[in-house]
Design a protein around this motif. Sequence first.
Motif, PDB file in Angstrom:
ATOM      1  N   GLN A  50      -3.414   2.586  10.218  1.00 27.11           N
ATOM      2  CA  GLN A  50      -4.003   2.615   8.874  1.00 27.11           C
ATOM      3  C   GLN A  50      -2.975   3.047   7.823  1.00 27.11           C
ATOM      4  OE1 GLN A  50      -7.368   5.129  10.497  1.00 27.11           O
ATOM      5  NE2 GLN A  50      -8.595   3.774   9.183  1.00 27.11           N
ATOM      6  N   GLU A  72      -3.394   2.279   3.906  1.00 23.00           N
ATOM      7  CA  GLU A  72      -4.293   3.181   3.181  1.00 23.00           C
ATOM      8  C   GLU A  72      -3.818   4.629   3.203  1.00 23.00           C
ATOM      9  OE1 GLU A  72      -8.991   4.673   3.451  1.00 23.00           O
ATOM     10  OE2 GLU A  72      -8.138   3.310   4.950  1.00 23.00           O
ATOM     11  N   LYS A  73      -3.228   5.061   4.319  1.00 21.12           N
ATOM     12  CA  LYS A  73      -2.957   6.491   4.518  1.00 21.12           C
ATOM     13  C   LYS A  73      -1.485   6.835   4.694  1.00 21.12           C
ATOM     14  CE  LYS A  73      -7.434   7.137   6.842  1.00 21.12           C
ATOM     15  NZ  LYS A  73      -8.089   7.591   8.102  1.00 21.12           N
ATOM     16  N   GLY A  88       0.827  -1.196   0.000  1.00 19.02           N
ATOM     17  CA  GLY A  88       0.000   0.000   0.000  1.00 19.02           C
ATOM     18  C   GLY A  88       0.866   1.252   0.000  1.00 19.02           C
TER      19      GLY A  88
END
Length: 555
Positions: free
Chosen positions: A406, A409-410, A111
Motif C-alpha cells: 500500500q 497511499e502510505k 502517490g
Amino acid sequence: MSDIEIARAANKKPIQEIGAKLGIPSEDLLPFGHDKAKVSAEFIKAQADKEDGKLILVTAINPTPAGEGKTTTTVGLGDGLNAIGKNACICIREASLGPNFGMKGGAAGGGYAQVVPMEDMNLHFTGDFHAITSAHSLLAAMIDNHIYWGNEQEIDLRRVAWRRVVDMNDRALRNINVSLGGVANGFPREGGFDITVASEVMAILCLANDLADLQKRLGDMIVAYRRDRSPVYCRDIKADGAMTVLLQQAMQPNLVQTLENNPAFVHGGPFANIAHGCNSVVATKTALKLADYVVTEAGFGADLGAEKFLNIKCRKAGLSPDAVVIVATVRAMKMNGGVKKDDLGAENVAAVKEGCANLGRHIENIQKFGVPAVVAINHFVTDTEAEVQAVKDYVKDMGAEAVLAQHWEKGSEGTKELATRVCAIIDEGKSDYAPLYKDELSLFTKIETVAKEIYRADEVIADAKIRNQLKDWEEQGYGNLPVCMAKTQYSFTTDPTLRGAPTGHSVPIREVRLSAGAGFVVVVCGDIMTMPGLPRKPAAESIHINDAGQIEGLF
C-alpha cells in the motif's frame, strides 16, 4: 492530492546529504542545482574492491490500461527496506520525452512512493538523453560527410545501417529521403529516424563499465556495409573519440532522492519493447557497492524487461539477482479476466481468478531463471478483501507468495511487510540464477528459446532472408551474442489485444538488426515500431505552465 501536488510538497534534502547516506563525499558529487547530482567516475572506480549488496529486480505482469505501478512499487520497496532498518538504494531509468508527451506519461513513481524532483526527471533532467542524441547525430553526420568527400571506405549507399534519432514520438520521420537538393548536399538515399531510447548509443551507455569500455563499444558499432557485404565500423569513420567526449558526463550516474529522502540512482533509459529496458550497469554496480540492498526495475512486463535483464544485462555485467518482485493489481487481474475498464470498480472474484493466468505465466518464467519470486499486489482503494485473497491463494498454489503493498497511499509504512518478506527470501539463499540459454547456441535457436519458453509460442516465423542474415553474423563471429526481442508489451504474443496467457501462437520476425557495440542482436517481431507515434490526443495537449509558474499536466 495528485501525484504532482505530492511531489511539489516534498521536503527535499540537499543532495549532499543524500550522498552522505551512501558514503559519497560532497567533492565527488557534480551538482545540478540543489536536489540532483552526478557521481564522479573517480569515486566509482575507488569502490571496486567493496563487497556487493543484494540485488532485487522489480518487474510486472503485462501492462494493461488499468495500470500496474511497477516504478511506484520499486520506489515503495526501496523506502520500505530503509524503514525496517536496511541500507537500501533504488536504481531506475530516466524518462523519455516522447512517451511523456504521448500516452505513457512520466516515470518517477506515484502517490507517496515517488522520486523527486519529478518535473526535472521527466523533462531535461541532467541532459543525458540530449548527449546521447547528439552523439548519435554526430555519427550520422560523419557517415554522410565521409561519403560526400570521396567515400574512402567504399560504403554501399544502399546499405547504410545507421539511422538517425530524436527523443520524440514522430511517426513522420520513420522513413525519409536524405541529401536531396543537388550536388552540394551529397548523394540522395533512403534513411529514417528511431526514438533516442532505441539508439544503440543508449544501449551501449547502459551496458558500458567505464569511458574506455564505452569508446571501444562505440567503435565496434556497424554503421554500413560495402558492396562485398563487409562491415564498416564506427571506428572506420573515426567518430568514436568525439562521441565519447560528448558522452563523458552522461556516463556518470545521477543521484536524486525519494519522497522519504532515501537515495535513488536514475540513469539511462532504453525502451523495454524495442531495446533492453534496464537502467545503466554503472549505476547498478555503483549502488551495489554502496548499499546492502539495491532495488532496480526492468521495463514493461516480465516477458520483456525481466527477460532482457536476466538474459542480457546480468549476463553482460556479471550480475546475479537475489530475488524478483512481480507487481500485479487486482484491477489488472479483472481486466485479464475479461472485465471492461469502466467496470473494474465492482467486485468480481471470478474474473480475478480467471485473469491470474497472466500472473502465473510470469511466475513460472522467473522460476526458470532460478531466482525466487514474490508477488507484490499493488493496492487500489476499490480492491476488496475477497479479491486480494483470491490473488494470494492463486500465487500460493504456484509455489510463491503474494504480499499486499500500500505504498501509493502510505509510503514506506505500506511496504514494510513486503520489504520484510523480500529480505527473508534473500536470507534463505535460494537464488541460483542462470540465463535461459547458453552463449554457444545459434542465434535462431536463442530466438526460438525465448519465444517458446517465455512467450509459449509454438513456432517462430522467419523467411530465408532473415535466417541467412543470422547465419552470416554467426560466420562473422557474432553468434555468441544474446538476442533482444522487440515486440508488443501488452501480450505474450505479438498481438497486443491478446491478454491472459495464450498458447498455440506464432512469433513472426519482421527484421533483425546487429548491435555489435552493445553486444546483442535486435529481433523485431510483429508490428512493433522503433519510432512510436503520438496518440489521437497526446498528453502534450494538456501540459502547460500555470499562473504560479508551475508545470501542469505532466503527470
